[in-house]
Design an enzyme around this catalytic site. Sequence first.
Site, PDB file in Angstrom:
ATOM      1  N   GLU A   1     -33.804   9.851  -0.982  1.00 21.50           N
ATOM      2  CA  GLU A   1     -32.704   9.902  -0.008  1.00 21.50           C
ATOM      3  C   GLU A   1     -33.241  10.075   1.410  1.00 21.50           C
ATOM      4  O   GLU A   1     -32.655   9.575   2.366  1.00 21.50           O
ATOM      5  CB  GLU A   1     -31.720  11.017  -0.396  1.00 21.50           C
ATOM      6  CG  GLU A   1     -30.876  10.580  -1.592  1.00 21.50           C
ATOM      7  CD  GLU A   1     -30.499  11.688  -2.558  1.00 21.50           C
ATOM      8  OE1 GLU A   1     -30.552  12.863  -2.181  1.00 21.50           O
ATOM      9  OE2 GLU A   1     -30.165  11.368  -3.717  1.00 21.50           O
TER      10      GLU A   1
ATOM     11  N   GLY B   1     -30.808  16.459 -10.253  1.00 24.18           N
ATOM     12  CA  GLY B   1     -29.826  16.542  -9.180  1.00 24.18           C
ATOM     13  C   GLY B   1     -28.495  17.021  -9.734  1.00 24.18           C
ATOM     14  O   GLY B   1     -28.308  18.205 -10.040  1.00 24.18           O
ATOM     15  N   GLY B   2     -27.566  16.081  -9.914  1.00 29.31           N
ATOM     16  CA  GLY B   2     -26.190  16.392 -10.303  1.00 29.31           C
ATOM     17  C   GLY B   2     -26.046  17.419 -11.418  1.00 29.31           C
ATOM     18  O   GLY B   2     -25.281  18.389 -11.279  1.00 29.31           O
TER      19      GLY B   2
ATOM     20  N   ASN C   1     -32.514  20.156  -7.832  1.00 24.67           N
ATOM     21  CA  ASN C   1     -32.335  19.758  -6.434  1.00 24.67           C
ATOM     22  C   ASN C   1     -30.842  19.742  -6.134  1.00 24.67           C
ATOM     23  O   ASN C   1     -30.124  18.849  -6.570  1.00 24.67           O
ATOM     24  CB  ASN C   1     -32.954  18.362  -6.214  1.00 24.67           C
ATOM     25  CG  ASN C   1     -32.727  17.842  -4.805  1.00 24.67           C
ATOM     26  OD1 ASN C   1     -32.224  18.564  -3.948  1.00 24.67           O
ATOM     27  ND2 ASN C   1     -33.094  16.587  -4.576  1.00 24.67           N
ATOM     28  N   TRP C   2     -30.393  20.754  -5.386  1.00 27.13           N
ATOM     29  CA  TRP C   2     -28.950  20.875  -5.133  1.00 27.13           C
ATOM     30  C   TRP C   2     -28.467  19.959  -4.024  1.00 27.13           C
ATOM     31  O   TRP C   2     -27.271  19.908  -3.749  1.00 27.13           O
ATOM     32  CB  TRP C   2     -28.611  22.332  -4.778  1.00 27.13           C
ATOM     33  CG  TRP C   2     -28.774  23.297  -5.911  1.00 27.13           C
ATOM     34  CD1 TRP C   2     -29.101  23.002  -7.205  1.00 27.13           C
ATOM     35  CD2 TRP C   2     -28.621  24.719  -5.853  1.00 27.13           C
ATOM     36  NE1 TRP C   2     -29.158  24.154  -7.953  1.00 27.13           N
ATOM     37  CE2 TRP C   2     -28.862  25.218  -7.144  1.00 27.13           C
ATOM     38  CE3 TRP C   2     -28.296  25.618  -4.838  1.00 27.13           C
ATOM     39  CZ2 TRP C   2     -28.794  26.582  -7.445  1.00 27.13           C
ATOM     40  CZ3 TRP C   2     -28.227  26.969  -5.130  1.00 27.13           C
ATOM     41  CH2 TRP C   2     -28.468  27.442  -6.418  1.00 27.13           C
ATOM     42  N   LYS C   3     -29.379  19.306  -3.343  1.00 30.82           N
ATOM     43  CA  LYS C   3     -29.018  18.379  -2.258  1.00 30.82           C
ATOM     44  C   LYS C   3     -28.049  19.071  -1.278  1.00 30.82           C
ATOM     45  O   LYS C   3     -28.192  20.260  -1.029  1.00 30.82           O
ATOM     46  CB  LYS C   3     -28.461  17.083  -2.841  1.00 30.82           C
ATOM     47  CG  LYS C   3     -29.434  16.481  -3.877  1.00 30.82           C
ATOM     48  CD  LYS C   3     -29.101  15.103  -4.304  1.00 30.82           C
ATOM     49  CE  LYS C   3     -30.144  14.625  -5.324  1.00 30.82           C
ATOM     50  NZ  LYS C   3     -29.954  13.252  -5.749  1.00 30.82           N
TER      51      LYS C   3
ATOM     52  N   GLU D   1     -39.193   9.225  -9.371  1.00 29.13           N
ATOM     53  CA  GLU D   1     -37.736   9.109  -9.363  1.00 29.13           C
ATOM     54  C   GLU D   1     -37.359   7.676  -8.994  1.00 29.13           C
ATOM     55  O   GLU D   1     -37.284   7.343  -7.800  1.00 29.13           O
ATOM     56  CB  GLU D   1     -37.141  10.065  -8.324  1.00 29.13           C
ATOM     57  CG  GLU D   1     -37.411  11.522  -8.613  1.00 29.13           C
ATOM     58  CD  GLU D   1     -36.350  12.442  -7.994  1.00 29.13           C
ATOM     59  OE1 GLU D   1     -35.719  13.176  -8.765  1.00 29.13           O
ATOM     60  OE2 GLU D   1     -36.127  12.385  -6.785  1.00 29.13           O
TER      61      GLU D   1
ATOM     62  N   GLY E   1     -28.559   9.526  -9.297  1.00 31.72           N
ATOM     63  CA  GLY E   1     -27.133   9.702  -9.040  1.00 31.72           C
ATOM     64  C   GLY E   1     -26.275   8.556  -9.540  1.00 31.72           C
ATOM     65  O   GLY E   1     -25.113   8.430  -9.185  1.00 31.72           O
TER      66      GLY E   1
ATOM     67  N   SER F   1     -30.857  10.901 -12.948  1.00 28.86           N
ATOM     68  CA  SER F   1     -29.791  11.038 -13.944  1.00 28.86           C
ATOM     69  C   SER F   1     -30.223  11.817 -15.192  1.00 28.86           C
ATOM     70  O   SER F   1     -29.761  11.539 -16.298  1.00 28.86           O
ATOM     71  CB  SER F   1     -29.238   9.663 -14.344  1.00 28.86           C
ATOM     72  OG  SER F   1     -28.623   9.059 -13.225  1.00 28.86           O
TER      73      SER F   1
HETATM   74  P1  13P Z   1     -29.574  12.944 -10.150  1.00 28.51           P
HETATM   75  O1  13P Z   1     -30.095  13.850 -11.242  1.00 28.51           O
HETATM   76  O2  13P Z   1     -28.236  13.352  -9.627  1.00 28.51           O
HETATM   77  O3  13P Z   1     -29.676  11.512 -10.535  1.00 28.51           O
HETATM   78  O4  13P Z   1     -30.571  13.151  -8.893  1.00 28.51           O
HETATM   79  C1  13P Z   1     -31.927  13.051  -9.102  1.00 28.51           C
HETATM   80  C2  13P Z   1     -32.638  13.505  -7.887  1.00 28.51           C
HETATM   81  O5  13P Z   1     -32.553  12.868  -6.846  1.00 28.51           O
HETATM   82  C3  13P Z   1     -33.399  14.745  -7.959  1.00 28.51           C
HETATM   83  O6  13P Z   1     -34.194  14.919  -6.838  1.00 28.51           O
END
Ligand code: 13P
Length: 264
Positions: free
Chosen positions: A98, A235-236, A12-14, A168, A174, A214
């Site tokens: 989010e 995510g990150g 997920n590149w957000k 999640e 994050g 994470s």
């Molecule tokens: P992180 O891996 O940055 O914690 O984000 C998780 C996420 O929200 C994936 O959708």
Amino acid sequence: MRNHRKIMIAGNWKEHFTVSAASNYLHRLEENVQNRQSIEIVLFPNVLTLQPLSQLDRRKFRLGAQDGYYEDAGAYTGEVSMAMLSELVHYCLVGHSERRHIFNESDDVVAKKSQAAVRNGIMPIICVGETLQERLAGETNQVLHNQVTAGLMNLTSREIGACVIAYEPVWAIGSGEFAKPDQVAQALDYIRKQVEHLFGERAAKNVRILYGGSVNDHNIGSYLDIPGCDGALIGGASLNYHKFSSMVETAYRVHQSRLEKENG
Ligand code: 13P
């Protein structure tokens, strides 16, 4: 009994990467990532980037949208519908924390979006998870129960086969705060039991449940080793193609060892 649920590694590149940065990433990923047919790789770029990325060679990965609106068309300024996305993506995230917490998306909206995704041939990845406050108050199961029930409310047991659920926990997203594998195992097990309760044993056996929060190239193995964990939503760490490729490799090793166990 053989487990047919394919492991998914989803990035997920957000709100990251311009069109050129995203294309660049994909070319590099293409060079780095091994072609592992037994693992499903799905990338969730921003909506602007979906169209150009859909033109690239997609033998190794699939595309997903980070969000989509539930009305197929109409006077909804700023929205992109599931119907429009359906030409470009296989998956769509629905109810990401989010969206729930920053954009105040309610369970009702989440339910309408899952239904709109399925109606348009897109597999929704319905995201659920408790806040830290809820966990500390001992309300984790209640929150998961409410979000799973609401998110799947408009679907039939047949349609559940076209859905994925992502656990999640909000406090682990994050934050670099790692959920312990036994906490994740408990939550995944609870979610699968909810699906069984609502839609029966077959639906519960078929639905894929991912973990996200994470996840990185060092800890992913500890989550994928959980028997009911069907993949990770990252995510990150997915923004780095070296790390992402290495997570795909870990998933492949886990898949191989599951196969060996199943074959005795
Ligand atoms: P992180 O891996 O940055 O914690 O984000 C998780 C996420 O929200 C994936 O959708």
